[in-house]
Design a protein around this motif. Structure first.
Motif, mmCIF file in Angstrom:
data_model
loop_
_atom_site.group_PDB
_atom_site.id
_atom_site.type_symbol
_atom_site.label_atom_id
_atom_site.label_comp_id
_atom_site.label_asym_id
_atom_site.label_seq_id
_atom_site.Cartn_x
_atom_site.Cartn_y
_atom_site.Cartn_z
ATOM 1 N N THR A 242 6.120 -1.517 -6.161
ATOM 2 C CA THR A 242 5.301 -1.131 -5.360
ATOM 3 C C THR A 242 4.349 0.239 -6.136
ATOM 4 O O THR A 242 5.025 0.782 -7.106
ATOM 5 N N TRP B 76 -7.645 -1.761 -0.735
ATOM 6 C CA TRP B 76 -6.372 -1.800 -1.271
ATOM 7 C C TRP B 76 -5.676 -0.504 -0.842
ATOM 8 O O TRP B 76 -4.516 -0.631 -0.201
ATOM 9 N N ARG C 51 -2.519 -0.312 1.835
ATOM 10 C CA ARG C 51 -1.155 -0.048 1.498
ATOM 11 C C ARG C 51 -0.528 1.204 2.519
ATOM 12 O O ARG C 51 0.269 1.129 2.801
ATOM 13 N N TYR D 117 2.890 7.364 0.979
ATOM 14 C CA TYR D 117 1.694 6.590 0.221
ATOM 15 C C TYR D 117 0.527 7.546 0.121
ATOM 16 O O TYR D 117 -0.041 7.664 -0.986
#
Lengths: 204, 597
Positions: free
Chosen positions: B344, B401, B405, B418
């Motif tokens: 990731t 994207w 996420r 994130y």
């Protein structure tokens, strides 16, 4: 600081798919003139149009992101502070009309809740190529409680009038600007009481 | 033995083969840069100080010399006059003068054959002595071409010409005219040389779409002619360009490639034979001077070529490299989904992520040609701007994207991790002057489904700081200044380039009131596109990261993002209570600094 030559400043946005003629509307309305050299740090800034409404000088600052539509960058910051939004589609192109719903949603999510909106069906001079009837335009405007007008930047139909009406609507809301408005009678789609419900959406 | 004629003896020595075939030793010494009998003309062209805003030598006041012919050149509409500008073609985006220009120019009579003139000042509109603005304001299409061959002093003019000529003459039309001019001036060294150097640059900048069968054939025929004329270096250079382009075409059209391979193969043999012959002569010491001058010419040609490649966004060698890079990327990505699934974002350093994003951006960015960008405001055609379209899609995919996420994390704390990671990546991207990925990530964090969830104060403040760069006030002044302050390499945000071009396209007529080409508009377009010059980034490729990106294809739909967003935080309500540890972990419990406006 220079003496203010206006009483009020309104920030307006032009929104809609690429190719609907937003820039043409802007050029038709503002008396923009180009300088001979392009300066990369300045870009192209438009001469701002000052109109006079009910004895008040109102400076209209009109923003247009034509050419950038494909980039999904137009986010909260662009809408921030906008007081009026012109939502433009092309009457000869059905897709641009269908996308009005998407743009409306964007506006709902991004813009101030009390932003004044107006839908413009542009290129109404091209009657022979018409793909979206005036009735459909009026219907979607009514459904969302928004003003509506068909315009032609090319033939100079309703451009001036559209901006003036939007400016007047904003003026109505501005403190001190709330006077009974005689002109409302000629607005194609009247404002509906449902506006309040419609704006309920964003609050924190 | 072939007999070579030369009208102007002062140029003769520069051509080695002429000298080689001559038995005379009494030729004047070569001059590396023969002084041109046209230099005075060049001066008067560029630094014109004549009348203000009128055509020099024009027949009458404001009367264009070739008005009749030009009427055929102009677009179907009457010539726009500045004051009526908004009446003319504001909404017509598909107009093109090309077809008219083509037929009209093909018919032009020899007497008025501007492309074969040495002095074209009569057909140019030049700046008045005390006026602002560009030196060349407009002119007859062919006069502008001739001027471009002469533009040794006004470099900006030639650059602007090369970047924008497609708005009034097709690439094949331009090549045909330059070929005609070159053939006409076969014996006049100066004109021939200047025409060939422009032609070489034009050919080097041709896209694979431009280079259709007939155009390829025309250039090949011309290369043969050059060999006949003993212009071996230019011949070689042009052939090499075609071979490089052919390699680019390789994957697209096998049939086409075979044809070119056949043609260039035959030519290659011919060139080799010629070169061998020349070498024999060159070896003779008596002809040393000829060799030197030949070498210096070769250098100047190679300069022209190198320079041409510096300007085009598709340098042939780099393009091949990026081609490969892109293929590898596809492969790696495909393999990656299988074997590296568990990687990731958080497994990698922010700087490494930024580097790999930049490599992917750069590979796509360098493929975009000026021709594509220039035609976008007019046509908005994905077919004619394929690389621009792909680059735009890449931008949006990367942004979606990043949104995905964040939104796919169930816990607020994870979403914050994130977001923090993206902020770190953004910081590096900004340092690398990669405005493309940088803005894609800003727009991700600032997008409504994400931003409405609210952030911790630290994230919110950092994001607000980054957002200043895309503040649209004063026509994106903050971003423009930031871009102006950067040193290459750099990847600009191309959306603003397109916006500027759209405004310039809509706001300026293509033709001046007298029907000549409005070159001021072209110069503005060129100035806007100058921002797109870029140098390559040199980062090592990290296949693992690229596999993890997976082409930025793992994205939630817009609808799904909204659903998730509203599940986490219902409309009009407050976010679902975050578990206590998350709140504790945050530096300051956010007192609703939500970006909802």
């Amino acid at each position: 600081m220079a003496k203010k030559t206006y009483d009020l400043l309104f920030k307006l946005l032009l929104i809609g798919d690429s190719g609907v003629g937003k820039t043409c509307i802007l050029f038709r309305f503002s008396d923009n003139h180009f300088t001979t050299t392009f300066i990369s740090t300045i870009g192209i800034d438009f001469k701002i149009k000052t109109v006079e409404l009910r004895g008040k000088k109102i400076k209209l600052q009109i923003w247009d992101t034509a050419g950038q539509e494909r980039f999904h960058t137009i986010t909260t910051s662009y809408y921030r502070g906008a007081m009026g939004i012109m939502l433009v589609y092309d009457i000869t192109n059905e897709k641009t009309f269908d996308d009005i719903v998407k743009w409306l949603r964007n506006i709902d999510e991004h813009a101030n809740e009390d932003v004044e909106k107006m839908i413009l069906g542009n290129k109404c001079d091209m009657e022979e190529k018409r793909a979206v009837s005036r009735e459909r335009g009026e219907a979607i405007a009514r459904e969302h409680g928004i003003r509506f007008m068909e315009t032609s930047a090319k033939a100079n139909v309703n451009i001036e009038r559209a901006f003036n009406e939007l400016a007047e609507a904003i003026l109505d809301k501005t403190a001190g600007g709330r006077e009974p408005d005689a002109d409302h009678a000629r607005i194609a789609v009247e404002r509906r009481p449902s506006r309040a419900q419609h704006q309920r959406a964003c609050c924190t | 033995m072939r007999v070579y004629h030369c009208n102007s003896s002062s140029y003769a020595v520069v051509d080695p083969l002429i000298q080689l075939n001559s038995t005379s030793e009494s030729l004047p010494p070569p001059s590396p840069r023969p002084s041109s009998h046209n230099s005075a003309t060049d001066d008067s062209l560029i630094n014109n100080t004549h009348s203000d805003d009128v055509f020099i030598n024009s027949a009458g006041p404001g009367k264009f010399p070739l008005e009749d012919e030009l009427e055929m050149l102009v677009q179907p509409r009457p010539s726009p006059v500045p004051s009526q500008r908004s009446d003319n073609g504001l909404e017509s985006t598909a107009e093109t003068a090309e077809s008219n220009t083509e037929s009209a120019l093909a018919d032009s009579a020899a007497a008025d054959d501007i492309i074969l003139k040495t002095d074209v000042s009569a057909w140019l509109l030049l700046k008045g002595p005390n006026k602002d603005g560009p030196d060349v304001r407009g002119g007859h299409p062919e006069a502008l071409i001739v001027l471009a061959t002469k533009a040794t002093k006004d470099f900006a003019y030639q650059e602007a010409f090369l970047a924008t000529y497609r708005t009034w003459v097709s690439p094949s039309g331009l090549v045909a005219r330059l070929v005609r001019r070159a053939r006409h001036f076969r014996t006049r060294h100066h004109e021939l040389r200047s025409t060939l150097s422009l032609l070489t640059r034009v050919v080097a900048d041709l896209t694979t779409v431009d280079l259709d069968g007939p155009l390829m054939q025309e250039i090949m025929d011309f290369v043969y002619w050059l060999v006949e004329t003993e212009e071996l270096h230019i011949a070689k250079a042009l052939r090499q360009i075609l071979v490089d382009k052919q390699r680019q075409l390789h994957q697209m059209s096998p049939a086409h490639t075979r044809r070119v391979a056949h043609n260039t193969g035959a030519l290659s043999a011919l060139l080799a034979r010629r070169a061998a012959r020349a070498d024999t002569y060159i070896a003779a010491p008596a002809h040393r001077t000829g060799v030197e001058s030949d070498t210096s010419r070769a250098q100047s040609i190679s300069f022209v070529l190198t320079h041409a490649q510096g300007w085009t966004f598709l340098p042939s060698s780099n393009a091949r490299a990026s081609n490969r890079a892109w293929e590898g990327y596809g492969y790696a990505a495909m393999g990656g989904t299988v074997c590296l699934r568990r990687d990731t974002l958080l497994d990698f350093k922010s700087s490494e992520l930024a580097e790999q994003m930049t490599l992917l951006d750069a590979a796509l960015f360098t493929r975009i040609t000026t021709a594509e960008v220039l035609s976008w405001p007019r046509d908005q055609s994905e077919e004619s701007s394929p690389n621009l379209t792909r680059f735009t899609e890449h931008f949006n995919k990367m942004s979606y994207w990043a949104r995905s996420r964040i939104l796919e994390q169930d816990e607020a704390r994870e979403r914050e991790r994130y977001a923090t990671k993206f902020l770190k990546v953004m910081k590096v991207l900004r340092k690398m002057n990669n405005f493309n990925s940088y803005l894609a990530l800003i727009s991700a964090l600032d997008s409504p489904p994400v931003s409405r969830l609210g952030w911790t104060r630290a994230i919110y403040d950092a994001l607000l700081d980054h957002c200043k760069i895309i503040d649209s006030s004063s026509s994106f002044r903050a971003y423009r200044q930031a871009l102006a302050d950067t040193q290459p390499p750099c990847i600009p945000y191309i959306g603003l380039v397109l916006q500027d071009l759209t405004f310039v396209h809509a706001g300026n007529p293509d033709l001046l009131p007298d029907g000549s080409i409005n070159f001021t508009k072209r110069l503005q377009q060129y100035q806007i596109m100058e921002n797109m010059k870029s140098r390559q980034y040199k980062f090592p490729k990290n296949e693992r990261i690229i596999a993890m990106f997976n082409g930025f294809d793992d994205v939630l739909s817009e609808e799904a993002m909204w659903q998730i967003s509203e599940t986490i935080k219902p409309r009009g309500g407050k976010a679902k209570a975050t578990p206590a540890p998350a709140a504790a972990a945050a530096p300051a419990p956010s007192p609703a600094p939500q970006t909802a406006v």
